[in-house]
Design a protein around this motif. Structure first.
Motif, PDB file in Angstrom:
ATOM      1  N   SER A 112       0.880  -1.221  -0.030  1.00 23.53           N
ATOM      2  CA  SER A 112      -0.058   0.113  -0.019  1.00 23.53           C
ATOM      3  C   SER A 112       0.973   1.256   0.066  1.00 23.53           C
ATOM      4  O   SER A 112       1.189   1.756   1.111  1.00 23.53           O
ATOM      5  N   THR A 146      -8.724  -9.120  -2.170  1.00 21.83           N
ATOM      6  CA  THR A 146      -9.000  -7.521  -2.418  1.00 21.83           C
ATOM      7  C   THR A 146      -8.211  -6.985  -3.400  1.00 21.83           C
ATOM      8  O   THR A 146      -7.037  -7.720  -3.882  1.00 21.83           O
ATOM      9  N   LEU A 147      -8.456  -6.058  -3.941  1.00 19.28           N
ATOM     10  CA  LEU A 147      -7.360  -5.453  -4.970  1.00 19.28           C
ATOM     11  C   LEU A 147      -6.097  -5.297  -4.483  1.00 19.28           C
ATOM     12  O   LEU A 147      -5.138  -5.599  -5.090  1.00 19.28           O
ATOM     13  N   GLU A 148      -5.640  -4.903  -3.299  1.00 19.80           N
ATOM     14  CA  GLU A 148      -4.410  -4.715  -2.464  1.00 19.80           C
ATOM     15  C   GLU A 148      -3.777  -6.113  -2.311  1.00 19.80           C
ATOM     16  O   GLU A 148      -2.617  -6.479  -2.570  1.00 19.80           O
ATOM     17  N   ARG A 150      -4.408  -9.018  -4.096  1.00 16.94           N
ATOM     18  CA  ARG A 150      -4.126  -9.494  -5.444  1.00 16.94           C
ATOM     19  C   ARG A 150      -2.907  -8.783  -6.110  1.00 16.94           C
ATOM     20  O   ARG A 150      -2.049  -9.343  -6.571  1.00 16.94           O
ATOM     21  N   THR A 151      -2.689  -7.554  -5.834  1.00 13.21           N
ATOM     22  CA  THR A 151      -1.435  -6.760  -6.211  1.00 13.21           C
ATOM     23  C   THR A 151      -0.266  -7.333  -5.452  1.00 13.21           C
ATOM     24  O   THR A 151       0.740  -7.294  -6.060  1.00 13.21           O
ATOM     25  N   ASP A 154       0.565 -11.005  -6.784  1.00 16.27           N
ATOM     26  CA  ASP A 154       1.022 -10.678  -8.225  1.00 16.27           C
ATOM     27  C   ASP A 154       2.728 -10.202  -8.065  1.00 16.27           C
ATOM     28  O   ASP A 154       3.474 -10.794  -8.824  1.00 16.27           O
ATOM     29  N   MET A 176     -14.879 -11.893  -3.669  1.00 18.69           N
ATOM     30  CA  MET A 176     -13.910 -10.724  -4.162  1.00 18.69           C
ATOM     31  C   MET A 176     -14.138  -9.509  -3.031  1.00 18.69           C
ATOM     32  O   MET A 176     -15.259  -9.418  -2.625  1.00 18.69           O
ATOM     33  N   GLY A 177     -13.067  -9.200  -2.616  1.00 19.15           N
ATOM     34  CA  GLY A 177     -13.171  -8.125  -1.472  1.00 19.15           C
ATOM     35  C   GLY A 177     -13.113  -8.653  -0.103  1.00 19.15           C
ATOM     36  O   GLY A 177     -13.090  -7.787   0.791  1.00 19.15           O
TER      37      GLY A 177
END
Length: 200
Positions: A112, A146-148, A150-151, A154, A176-177
């Motif tokens: 983050s 969550t988006l964070e 998954r980032t 990756d 999701m989320g």
């Protein structure tokens, strides 16, 4: 009604806990002070001891009062599997399923940049060094969907690919989320047993 400063400070401190609203914090504070002072004293002692003695496992980074936690010391755990989670509560949720027998690496968060949390804060240098030792042959990404999360997954997948370590991710079924600590055991077990390889 206005409480005295010390009582209000206690209520405000309890409100800092997750899921505790103003009314709950007020009830807890008054209960500890009025009806169960022994519990208040025990809580105070437990918090003080935990704050002074609990740190991070030198191997997996989970919370423990020992240099190496019990899970990492166990000879029954599979050393070739390493599951990456965001928090100790995620680790506990997975352990409660009984489906995973490998080791863990606890990030204590997710990437983050806006909050100043980068690879260093998550211990990714330590993770990379651990993968370079060659003992781990499968890295399982169990970050939150969550988006964070998954980032972060990756980024770690790329790190593992550089070390030649196979990477898999928990299967679908996780909302999701959502966060792992709130997922039921059956869904988490399915996600583990159906994990998929990650293409690097």
């Amino acid at each position: 009604m206005h409480y005295s400063p010390l009582i209000q400070n206690l209520i405000d401190s309890l409100r800092g806990l997750p899921g505790v609203g103003p009314k709950s914090a007020q009830r807890m504070a008054l209960y500890l002070l009025e009806r169960n002072p022994d519990a208040a004293q025990s809580l105070e002692l437990s918090l003080q001891q935990a704050r002074e003695k609990v740190g991070r496992c030198q191997s997996c980074r989970t919370l423990t009062e020992e240099p190496i936690c019990q899970l990492c010391r166990s000879e029954r755990r599979l050393r070739h599997q390493l599951c990456v989670v965001e928090s100790p509560s995620d680790l506990l949720s997975i352990e409660q399923t009984g489906v995973y027998q490998g080791l863990y690496f606890v990030l204590m968060g997710h990437l983050s940049p806006i909050d100043g949390i980068g690879p260093k804060e998550l211990g990714l240098e330590q993770l990379s060094a651990r993968l370079a030792q060659g003992e781990v042959t499968e890295l399982i990404l169990a970050t939150n969907p969550t988006l964070e999360g998954r980032t972060t997954a990756d980024y770690i997948a790329q790190l593992a690919a550089q070390q030649g370590v196979a990477v898999s991710r928990l299967a679908q079924g996780l909302p999701m989320g959502g966060e792992l600590e709130y997922v039921d055991s059956a869904t988490l077990s399915f996600a583990f047993s159906g994990r998929k390889p990650v293409d690097s």
